[in-house]
Design a protein around this motif. Sequence first.
Motif, PDB file in Angstrom:
ATOM      1  N   TRP A 151       0.826  -1.216   0.000  1.00 47.14           N
ATOM      2  CA  TRP A 151       0.000   0.000   0.000  1.00 47.14           C
ATOM      3  C   TRP A 151       0.856   1.260   0.000  1.00 47.14           C
ATOM      4  N   ASP A 152       0.336   2.288  -0.661  1.00 49.59           N
ATOM      5  CA  ASP A 152       0.953   3.605  -0.627  1.00 49.59           C
ATOM      6  C   ASP A 152       0.184   4.419   0.415  1.00 49.59           C
ATOM      7  N   TYR A 153       0.753   4.504   1.640  1.00 44.23           N
ATOM      8  CA  TYR A 153       0.041   5.181   2.728  1.00 44.23           C
ATOM      9  C   TYR A 153       0.158   6.703   2.647  1.00 44.23           C
ATOM     10  N   GLU A 154       0.971   7.203   1.752  1.00 42.08           N
ATOM     11  CA  GLU A 154       1.176   8.649   1.662  1.00 42.08           C
ATOM     12  C   GLU A 154       0.398   9.280   0.498  1.00 42.08           C
ATOM     13  N   CYS A 155      -0.520   8.523  -0.096  1.00 38.84           N
ATOM     14  CA  CYS A 155      -1.312   9.087  -1.205  1.00 38.84           C
ATOM     15  C   CYS A 155      -2.342  10.074  -0.655  1.00 38.84           C
ATOM     16  N   GLU A 156      -2.868  10.916  -1.554  1.00 39.53           N
ATOM     17  CA  GLU A 156      -3.829  11.938  -1.142  1.00 39.53           C
ATOM     18  C   GLU A 156      -5.123  11.278  -0.655  1.00 39.53           C
ATOM     19  N   PRO A 157      -5.873  11.984   0.205  1.00 39.63           N
ATOM     20  CA  PRO A 157      -7.112  11.424   0.749  1.00 39.63           C
ATOM     21  C   PRO A 157      -8.123  11.110  -0.371  1.00 39.63           C
ATOM     22  N   GLY A 158      -8.847  10.034  -0.199  1.00 35.14           N
ATOM     23  CA  GLY A 158      -9.833   9.643  -1.197  1.00 35.14           C
ATOM     24  C   GLY A 158      -9.257   8.751  -2.280  1.00 35.14           C
ATOM     25  N   MET A 159      -7.968   8.538  -2.291  1.00 37.69           N
ATOM     26  CA  MET A 159      -7.331   7.692  -3.300  1.00 37.69           C
ATOM     27  C   MET A 159      -6.893   6.384  -2.637  1.00 37.69           C
TER      28      MET A 159
END
Length: 197
Positions: A151-159
């Motif tokens: 998982w990419d935990y630093e992606c923008e919210p809602g993504m």
Amino acid sequence: MAAFRDMEEVSHGLLSLLGANRAEAQQRRLLRRHEQVVERLLETQNGADRRLRETLAVEEEVAQSLLELKECTRLGGTELQQLEAELRKTIEEDASLQASLSQLTTELQELKELEAGLQQQEREVDKDTTVTIPSAVYVAQLYHRISKIEWDYECEPGMVKGIHHGPTVAQPIHLDSTQLSQKFISDYLWSLVDTVW
């Protein structure tokens, strides 16, 4: 005698004159009576014509009402057919949703059982080892092992972003949760999990 005859002739003349006057008076009475009968006949005919026009107007209104009623019945029948079709479609959709709900209930039960098993394993691991592994980290590692998703935990919210390491190639995951339903995202992610263990 001649005088008597003259008198008789005058009497006959007077009688015939009186008879003529009576006939004329009777004729006048008959003419008046005839005029009254004709007037009554005309009045009756006018009344009959008026009633006939009224009856025709009522018949026309009834015929128009009948036509409107037939049209309403036809439209009502069409609307009833549409409602029946919508009802059948709704029943089919309901059956489909019931099947999906049943499948989701089964999957949820399996997840609960898996979670219970994981918690049991976690407790056993905690008992067996001296090193304490935080449960959230352990569960995340276990999910990573099962799903093979990084998982990419630093992606923008809602993504929802990450990489699925499939059996042959790595596949990027890039989903917009504002555009897609949670069910679709869940189904998509579950479809990535390899069912062969």
